[in-house]
Design a protein around this motif. Structure first.
Motif, PDB file in Angstrom:
ATOM      1  N   THR A  67       6.701  43.692 118.125  1.00 21.96           N
ATOM      2  CA  THR A  67       5.959  44.022 119.342  1.00 21.96           C
ATOM      3  C   THR A  67       4.724  43.132 119.456  1.00 21.96           C
ATOM      4  OG1 THR A  67       4.535  45.713 118.328  1.00 21.96           O
ATOM      5  CG2 THR A  67       6.683  46.433 119.171  1.00 21.96           C
ATOM      6  N   VAL A  68       4.336  42.842 120.696  1.00 18.69           N
ATOM      7  CA  VAL A  68       3.176  41.996 120.934  1.00 18.69           C
ATOM      8  C   VAL A  68       2.581  42.379 122.293  1.00 18.69           C
ATOM      9  CG1 VAL A  68       4.583  40.174 121.992  1.00 18.69           C
ATOM     10  CG2 VAL A  68       2.350  39.614 121.011  1.00 18.69           C
ATOM     11  N   ALA A  69       1.257  42.254 122.411  1.00 14.68           N
ATOM     12  CA  ALA A  69       0.561  42.562 123.664  1.00 14.68           C
ATOM     13  C   ALA A  69       0.023  41.274 124.272  1.00 14.68           C
ATOM     14  CB  ALA A  69      -0.585  43.540 123.409  1.00 14.68           C
ATOM     15  N   ILE A  70       0.066  41.199 125.602  1.00 17.90           N
ATOM     16  CA  ILE A  70      -0.469  40.045 126.324  1.00 17.90           C
ATOM     17  C   ILE A  70      -1.277  40.536 127.514  1.00 17.90           C
ATOM     18  CG2 ILE A  70       1.411  38.523 125.605  1.00 17.90           C
ATOM     19  CD1 ILE A  70       2.640  38.836 128.389  1.00 17.90           C
ATOM     20  N   GLY A  71      -2.090  39.645 128.072  1.00 11.39           N
ATOM     21  CA  GLY A  71      -2.869  40.004 129.254  1.00 11.39           C
ATOM     22  C   GLY A  71      -3.845  41.127 128.974  1.00 11.39           C
ATOM     23  N   ASN A  72      -4.046  41.988 129.973  1.00  7.69           N
ATOM     24  CA  ASN A  72      -4.995  43.090 129.845  1.00  7.69           C
ATOM     25  C   ASN A  72      -4.643  44.037 128.706  1.00  7.69           C
ATOM     26  OD1 ASN A  72      -6.746  42.355 131.862  1.00  7.69           O
ATOM     27  ND2 ASN A  72      -6.662  44.316 132.908  1.00  7.69           N
ATOM     28  N   ALA A  73      -3.389  44.089 128.327  1.00  6.44           N
ATOM     29  CA  ALA A  73      -2.996  44.953 127.217  1.00  6.44           C
ATOM     30  C   ALA A  73      -3.553  44.440 125.896  1.00  6.44           C
ATOM     31  CB  ALA A  73      -1.471  45.052 127.139  1.00  6.44           C
ATOM     32  N   ALA A  74      -3.839  43.143 125.824  1.00  7.77           N
ATOM     33  CA  ALA A  74      -4.400  42.552 124.612  1.00  7.77           C
ATOM     34  C   ALA A  74      -5.896  42.362 124.709  1.00  7.77           C
ATOM     35  CB  ALA A  74      -3.742  41.199 124.334  1.00  7.77           C
ATOM     36  N   GLN A  75      -6.382  42.042 125.926  1.00  9.07           N
ATOM     37  CA  GLN A  75      -7.810  41.810 126.107  1.00  9.07           C
ATOM     38  C   GLN A  75      -8.211  42.130 127.547  1.00  9.07           C
ATOM     39  OE1 GLN A  75      -6.053  38.676 124.809  1.00  9.07           O
ATOM     40  NE2 GLN A  75      -5.325  38.344 126.896  1.00  9.07           N
ATOM     41  N   THR A  76      -8.972  43.195 127.720  1.00  4.65           N
ATOM     42  CA  THR A  76      -9.546  43.533 129.010  1.00  4.65           C
ATOM     43  C   THR A  76     -10.968  42.985 129.016  1.00  4.65           C
ATOM     44  OG1 THR A  76      -8.215  45.531 129.247  1.00  4.65           O
ATOM     45  CG2 THR A  76     -10.240  45.419 130.536  1.00  4.65           C
ATOM     46  N   LEU A  77     -11.284  42.149 130.011  1.00  3.86           N
ATOM     47  CA  LEU A  77     -12.546  41.418 130.027  1.00  3.86           C
ATOM     48  C   LEU A  77     -13.416  41.831 131.209  1.00  3.86           C
ATOM     49  CD1 LEU A  77     -11.157  37.790 129.454  1.00  3.86           C
ATOM     50  CD2 LEU A  77     -11.726  39.509 127.724  1.00  3.86           C
ATOM     51  N   HIS A  78     -14.681  41.464 131.128  1.00  5.06           N
ATOM     52  CA  HIS A  78     -15.578  41.548 132.277  1.00  5.06           C
ATOM     53  C   HIS A  78     -15.086  40.529 133.313  1.00  5.06           C
ATOM     54  CE1 HIS A  78     -19.235  41.315 134.688  1.00  5.06           C
ATOM     55  NE2 HIS A  78     -19.707  42.368 134.046  1.00  5.06           N
ATOM     56  N   PRO A  79     -15.184  40.823 134.613  1.00  8.70           N
ATOM     57  CA  PRO A  79     -14.655  39.887 135.617  1.00  8.70           C
ATOM     58  C   PRO A  79     -15.497  38.645 135.843  1.00  8.70           C
ATOM     59  CG  PRO A  79     -15.663  41.783 136.697  1.00  8.70           C
ATOM     60  CD  PRO A  79     -15.618  42.094 135.225  1.00  8.70           C
ATOM     61  N   VAL A  80     -16.637  38.494 135.170  1.00  8.42           N
ATOM     62  CA  VAL A  80     -17.463  37.299 135.351  1.00  8.42           C
ATOM     63  C   VAL A  80     -16.622  36.051 135.103  1.00  8.42           C
ATOM     64  CG1 VAL A  80     -18.283  37.335 132.951  1.00  8.42           C
ATOM     65  CG2 VAL A  80     -19.648  36.205 134.719  1.00  8.42           C
ATOM     66  N   ALA A  81     -16.729  35.092 136.005  1.00  7.36           N
ATOM     67  CA  ALA A  81     -15.992  33.816 135.942  1.00  7.36           C
ATOM     68  C   ALA A  81     -14.501  33.967 136.212  1.00  7.36           C
ATOM     69  CB  ALA A  81     -16.209  33.106 134.598  1.00  7.36           C
ATOM     70  N   GLY A  82     -14.023  35.173 136.494  1.00  7.70           N
ATOM     71  CA  GLY A  82     -12.638  35.380 136.908  1.00  7.70           C
ATOM     72  C   GLY A  82     -11.601  34.905 135.918  1.00  7.70           C
ATOM     73  N   GLN A  83     -11.781  35.211 134.632  1.00  9.03           N
ATOM     74  CA  GLN A  83     -10.899  34.656 133.607  1.00  9.03           C
ATOM     75  C   GLN A  83      -9.772  35.584 133.146  1.00  9.03           C
ATOM     76  OE1 GLN A  83     -10.947  31.330 132.226  1.00  9.03           O
ATOM     77  NE2 GLN A  83     -11.948  31.306 134.218  1.00  9.03           N
ATOM     78  N   GLY A  84      -9.849  36.872 133.441  1.00 10.12           N
ATOM     79  CA  GLY A  84      -8.902  37.829 132.869  1.00 10.12           C
ATOM     80  C   GLY A  84      -7.442  37.529 133.146  1.00 10.12           C
ATOM     81  N   LEU A  85      -7.066  37.451 134.427  1.00 15.81           N
ATOM     82  CA  LEU A  85      -5.669  37.198 134.777  1.00 15.81           C
ATOM     83  C   LEU A  85      -5.227  35.822 134.292  1.00 15.81           C
ATOM     84  CD1 LEU A  85      -2.996  37.786 136.212  1.00 15.81           C
ATOM     85  CD2 LEU A  85      -4.036  36.915 138.317  1.00 15.81           C
ATOM     86  N   ASN A  86      -6.093  34.825 134.421  1.00 13.92           N
ATOM     87  CA  ASN A  86      -5.718  33.473 134.026  1.00 13.92           C
ATOM     88  C   ASN A  86      -5.476  33.378 132.524  1.00 13.92           C
ATOM     89  OD1 ASN A  86      -6.068  32.078 136.699  1.00 13.92           O
ATOM     90  ND2 ASN A  86      -8.097  32.974 136.473  1.00 13.92           N
ATOM     91  N   LEU A  87      -6.277  34.090 131.739  1.00 13.29           N
ATOM     92  CA  LEU A  87      -6.041  34.147 130.300  1.00 13.29           C
ATOM     93  C   LEU A  87      -4.698  34.815 130.014  1.00 13.29           C
ATOM     94  CD1 LEU A  87      -7.195  33.649 127.430  1.00 13.29           C
ATOM     95  CD2 LEU A  87      -8.231  35.927 127.570  1.00 13.29           C
ATOM     96  N   GLY A  88      -4.384  35.881 130.740  1.00 14.18           N
ATOM     97  CA  GLY A  88      -3.112  36.569 130.559  1.00 14.18           C
ATOM     98  C   GLY A  88      -1.922  35.696 130.922  1.00 14.18           C
ATOM     99  N   LEU A  89      -2.052  34.892 131.955  1.00 18.55           N
ATOM    100  CA  LEU A  89      -0.958  33.995 132.337  1.00 18.55           C
ATOM    101  C   LEU A  89      -0.745  32.910 131.282  1.00 18.55           C
ATOM    102  CD1 LEU A  89      -1.592  33.663 136.176  1.00 18.55           C
ATOM    103  CD2 LEU A  89       0.266  34.902 135.053  1.00 18.55           C
ATOM    104  N   ARG A  90      -1.820  32.482 130.643  1.00 20.86           N
ATOM    105  CA  ARG A  90      -1.654  31.517 129.546  1.00 20.86           C
ATOM    106  C   ARG A  90      -0.981  32.187 128.352  1.00 20.86           C
ATOM    107  NH1 ARG A  90      -6.937  30.070 131.280  1.00 20.86           N
ATOM    108  NH2 ARG A  90      -7.981  30.788 129.376  1.00 20.86           N
ATOM    109  N   ASP A  91      -1.293  33.458 128.105  1.00 14.11           N
ATOM    110  CA  ASP A  91      -0.554  34.215 127.093  1.00 14.11           C
ATOM    111  C   ASP A  91       0.943  34.159 127.397  1.00 14.11           C
ATOM    112  OD1 ASP A  91      -2.820  35.070 125.718  1.00 14.11           O
ATOM    113  OD2 ASP A  91      -2.828  37.077 126.587  1.00 14.11           O
TER     114      ASP A  91
END
Length: 395
Positions: A289-313
């Motif tokens: 099992t493995v977690a990606i995106g918000n399931a692995a790291q929920t971030l502050h929205p500053v700089a808008g990086q959350g979804l983009n980090l998840g897509l790289r995952d």
């Protein structure tokens, strides 16, 4: 009969796949589409989500897509989609001198990023998954998950059972609804979300304005009726409640006071919603099992990086899982994924956490942050490095 025996009995008519993805949001669907694009048969991939497709497509939220994310969507045939290009990003600190401006021309790109409606991104990725023949199970939820040596057994709440070689958790939710992870911090902020219009809108320019309570972002999002902005206004919880309760005119005046006069007077605002902000990161994995995106790291929205980090995952995991073909290979792929994603995840988590804490502080160092922004604007290599980090992450 024990629960385990009941589940084993149901497996006579079980669904059997290589990868079960729990969560059919943009990150989960991107993973499925990318795996299919890399040679995994769509029938060997299952997407599981509690919402119907219609509910997901009707979601009006706005999301920021970095240039690197646009390339990923293009790779699976989910681009073009309705989106507004960001040509410039203006970063400033309210009440202090100093600002920085990033331009697409410095990077020779069509855009630094895009602003799109969540539902439009879901629609485009859903069609990509459909073309690839990915199995989609919705609306249905995972009621139980049992990891075994040969894979993972998932019990669905509609009575069906699913066997997968690997299970991916891609449904993270929002901070405040999650169990505390290994690294967790409540920023004491709430994001107020809306769509606003301004009298002197500047097309294709995004703003990140740091205030005493937190960042205020305005992301260009055009419509048939002109230029608008997706607003993400981070304030203390009690202030957020006040902003939600204000009448339209009073809210627009408060926004103008917080942001300043660069865009003239704010003239319209949509329905306002809010959600609490915090860091919740635990990118752990097991053999299956493995977690990606918000399931692995929920971030502050500053700089808008959350979804983009998840897509790289999703991009890295898709590449590694597409190569797996044996029991040892599945576990090795997950282990390799954790290693490959450690630096990018760690750097983005540290960067967003630092910005969320530092710029919302009202201490004596605040003038220095303004000077730092001014210095960044004059040192082109540093400015370009920051922009490339926002577009592509840690490479």
């Amino acid at each position: 009969m024990t629960d385990e025996v009941k589940m084993d009995a149901q497996l006579d008519a079980r669904l059997d796949v290589d990868v079960a993805i729990c969560g059919a949001g943009p990150v989960g669907m991107a993973l499925a589409a990318l795996m299919a694009a890399r040679g995994v048969a769509g029938a060997r991939i299952a997407l599981i989500d509690g919402k119907s497709l219609g509910q997901a497509i009707s979601d009006p939220r706005s999301i920021a897509l970095a240039w690197g994310s646009r390339l990923l969507l293009q790779d699976v045939g989910a681009w073009p989609l309705p989106a507004t290009a960001i040509h410039e990003i203006h970063v400033s600190r309210r009440g202090h001198l100093g600002r920085s401006m990033m331009h697409r021309d410095e990077h020779g790109l069509e855009a630094l990023g895009y602003v799109a409606r969540y539902g439009d991104v879901v629609d485009a990725l859903s069609r990509a998954c459909e073309r690839a023949g990915v199995q989609v199970l919705r609306p249905v939820r995972v009621a139980a998950l049992d990891e075994r040596p040969d894979g993972v057994l998932l019990q669905l709440d509609d009575g069906r059972a699913l066997h997968a070689r690997v299970a991916v958790q891609a449904e993270g939710g929002v901070f405040g609804e999650q169990a505390a992870a290994a690294r967790s911090h409540d920023y004491g902020q709430t994001a107020v979300i809306a769509r606003v219009s301004a009298g002197a809108a500047i097309p294709h320019r995004a703003f990140e304005r740091f205030t005493d309570e937190g960042p205020l972002a305005l992301l260009p999002q055009d419509g048939a009726d002109g230029h608008h902005y997706a607003l993400v206004w981070c304030v203390r919880p009690e202030r957020a409640q006040q902003l939600l309760e204000l009448g339209t005119d009073a809210f627009l005046r408060a926004l103008g006071e917080a942001f300043g006069e660069r865009l003239g007077a704010f003239t319209r605002v949509s329905e306002r919603v809010s959600f609490p902000l915090g860091l919740n990161a635990d990118p752990r994995a097991t053999g299956r099992t493995v977690a990606i995106g918000n399931a692995a790291q929920t971030l502050h929205p500053v700089a808008g990086q959350g979804l983009n980090l998840g897509l790289r995952d999703a991009a890295v995991l898709a590449r590694l899982l597409a190569r797996a073909s044996s029991d040892d290979a599945w576990s090795a792929a997950i282990e390799r994924f954790a290693q490959e994603r450690e630096r990018d995840r760690g750097m983005v988590i540290r960067a967003t956490d630092t910005m969320a804490r530092a710029f919302a502080d009202t201490g004596p160092l605040q003038p220095l942050f303004g000077l730092a922004l001014a210095a960044l604007d004059t040192v082109k290599p540093a400015r370009m490095l920051l922009a490339e980090f926002m577009m592509f992450g840690r490479r």
